[in-house]
Motif scaffolding. Structure first.
Motif, PDB file in Angstrom:
ATOM      1  N   ASN A 122       0.818  -1.213   0.000  1.00 20.86           N
ATOM      2  CA  ASN A 122       0.000   0.000   0.000  1.00 20.86           C
ATOM      3  C   ASN A 122       0.852   1.264   0.000  1.00 20.86           C
ATOM      4  OD1 ASN A 122      -2.909  -0.607  -0.029  1.00 20.86           O
ATOM      5  ND2 ASN A 122      -2.390  -1.858   1.731  1.00 20.86           N
ATOM      6  N   LEU A 123       1.934   1.255   0.758  1.00 24.23           N
ATOM      7  CA  LEU A 123       2.786   2.443   0.801  1.00 24.23           C
ATOM      8  C   LEU A 123       3.590   2.624  -0.483  1.00 24.23           C
ATOM      9  CD1 LEU A 123       4.109   2.344   4.481  1.00 24.23           C
ATOM     10  CD2 LEU A 123       2.393   3.878   3.502  1.00 24.23           C
ATOM     11  N   SER A 124       4.010   1.531  -1.087  1.00 28.58           N
ATOM     12  CA  SER A 124       4.845   1.648  -2.288  1.00 28.58           C
ATOM     13  C   SER A 124       4.040   1.985  -3.539  1.00 28.58           C
ATOM     14  CB  SER A 124       5.644   0.368  -2.509  1.00 28.58           C
ATOM     15  OG  SER A 124       4.777  -0.707  -2.786  1.00 28.58           O
ATOM     16  N   THR A 125       2.746   1.711  -3.542  1.00 29.02           N
ATOM     17  CA  THR A 125       1.940   1.991  -4.732  1.00 29.02           C
ATOM     18  C   THR A 125       1.066   3.230  -4.583  1.00 29.02           C
ATOM     19  OG1 THR A 125       0.124   0.582  -3.988  1.00 29.02           O
ATOM     20  CG2 THR A 125       1.845  -0.440  -5.344  1.00 29.02           C
ATOM     21  N   PHE A 126       1.134   3.909  -3.433  1.00 25.09           N
ATOM     22  CA  PHE A 126       0.293   5.082  -3.214  1.00 25.09           C
ATOM     23  C   PHE A 126       0.526   6.109  -4.305  1.00 25.09           C
ATOM     24  CE2 PHE A 126      -0.451   9.280  -1.379  1.00 25.09           C
ATOM     25  CZ  PHE A 126      -1.751   9.128  -0.948  1.00 25.09           C
ATOM     26  N   PRO A 127      -0.470   6.733  -4.874  1.00 26.00           N
ATOM     27  CA  PRO A 127      -1.884   6.799  -4.535  1.00 26.00           C
ATOM     28  C   PRO A 127      -2.754   5.749  -5.231  1.00 26.00           C
ATOM     29  CG  PRO A 127      -1.454   8.465  -6.168  1.00 26.00           C
ATOM     30  CD  PRO A 127      -0.137   7.750  -5.894  1.00 26.00           C
ATOM     31  N   GLU A 128      -2.146   4.901  -6.023  1.00 24.14           N
ATOM     32  CA  GLU A 128      -2.928   3.855  -6.701  1.00 24.14           C
ATOM     33  C   GLU A 128      -3.044   2.627  -5.815  1.00 24.14           C
ATOM     34  OE1 GLU A 128      -4.309   4.011  -9.843  1.00 24.14           O
ATOM     35  OE2 GLU A 128      -3.679   6.114  -9.882  1.00 24.14           O
ATOM     36  N   PRO A 129      -4.175   1.943  -5.838  1.00 21.99           N
ATOM     37  CA  PRO A 129      -4.267   0.674  -5.111  1.00 21.99           C
ATOM     38  C   PRO A 129      -3.393  -0.384  -5.786  1.00 21.99           C
ATOM     39  CG  PRO A 129      -6.456   1.515  -5.659  1.00 21.99           C
ATOM     40  CD  PRO A 129      -5.459   2.360  -6.382  1.00 21.99           C
ATOM     41  N   PRO A 130      -2.850  -1.320  -5.028  1.00 19.41           N
ATOM     42  CA  PRO A 130      -1.978  -2.337  -5.622  1.00 19.41           C
ATOM     43  C   PRO A 130      -2.670  -3.139  -6.728  1.00 19.41           C
ATOM     44  CG  PRO A 130      -1.834  -2.424  -3.234  1.00 19.41           C
ATOM     45  CD  PRO A 130      -2.911  -1.459  -3.570  1.00 19.41           C
ATOM     46  N   ALA A 131      -3.944  -3.428  -6.573  1.00 17.55           N
ATOM     47  CA  ALA A 131      -4.658  -4.228  -7.576  1.00 17.55           C
ATOM     48  C   ALA A 131      -4.741  -3.503  -8.916  1.00 17.55           C
ATOM     49  CB  ALA A 131      -6.057  -4.567  -7.077  1.00 17.55           C
ATOM     50  N   ASP A 132      -4.800  -2.167  -8.895  1.00 15.85           N
ATOM     51  CA  ASP A 132      -4.846  -1.404 -10.145  1.00 15.85           C
ATOM     52  C   ASP A 132      -3.531  -1.453 -10.902  1.00 15.85           C
ATOM     53  OD1 ASP A 132      -7.414  -0.787  -9.476  1.00 15.85           O
ATOM     54  OD2 ASP A 132      -7.058   1.356  -9.131  1.00 15.85           O
ATOM     55  N   LEU A 133      -2.453  -1.791 -10.208  1.00  9.37           N
ATOM     56  CA  LEU A 133      -1.129  -1.876 -10.838  1.00  9.37           C
ATOM     57  C   LEU A 133      -0.715  -3.312 -11.102  1.00  9.37           C
ATOM     58  CD1 LEU A 133       0.640   0.847  -8.681  1.00  9.37           C
ATOM     59  CD2 LEU A 133      -0.274   1.087 -10.997  1.00  9.37           C
ATOM     60  N   LYS A 134      -1.700  -4.217 -11.141  1.00  3.65           N
ATOM     61  CA  LYS A 134      -1.491  -5.642 -11.418  1.00  3.65           C
ATOM     62  C   LYS A 134      -0.665  -6.340 -10.335  1.00  3.65           C
ATOM     63  CE  LYS A 134      -3.396  -5.323 -15.560  1.00  3.65           C
ATOM     64  NZ  LYS A 134      -4.644  -4.651 -15.434  1.00  3.65           N
TER      65      LYS A 134
END
Length: 131
Positions: free
Chosen positions: A85-97
């Motif tokens: 969650n912290l590394s992909t903020f502001p996108e949710p991890p699921a949105d980044l595959k």
């Protein structure tokens, strides 16, 4: 979270009824703002659940009757969930595959409930206190 998401996405049917391009553009911008709000709430909720699970796992590790392997699984799930969650903020991890940590948290809490039910049944059978 469900109520906020439902409120934002329920307005999509109203979008189809709009005829003017300006109205559609205003609606799209409003939808983006609402979606950013729900994403921020989702991020805060995920951070809260990650830290809560981590602290619960530490407490489980110090209990004598609960399984220590369960505490290790909880620490692992919470740490990886927090990192994702912290590394992909502001996108949710699921949105980044990337894997969504939510099902892993559910799996951990399911194991915790099963372990607690096992301890309660075992203590009633043995006639001991389960606390």
């Amino acid at each position: 979270m469900f109520n906020v998401q439902k409120a934002i996405y329920s307005s999509v049917s109203d979008y189809r009824k709009l005829t003017s391009q300006l109205s559609k553009e205003i609606f799209e911008r409003s939808f983006e703002i609402g979606n950013l709000t729900q994403l921020a709430m989702d991020f805060c909720f995920d951070i809260f659940v990650s830290f809560g699970t981590l602290f619960l796992s530490i407490a489980i590790f110090k209990q004598k009757k609960l399984s220590r392997w369960l505490a290790i699984v909880g620490m692992l799930v919470s740490t990886v969930g927090l990192y994702l969650n912290l590394s992909t903020f502001p996108e949710p991890p699921a949105d980044l595959k990337l894997p969504d940590p939510g099902p892993f948290f559910g799996f951990f809490f399911g194991l915790l409930i099963l372990n607690m039910i096992y301890i309660i049944i075992k203590s009633k059978y043995n006639g001991t206190s389960w606390i």
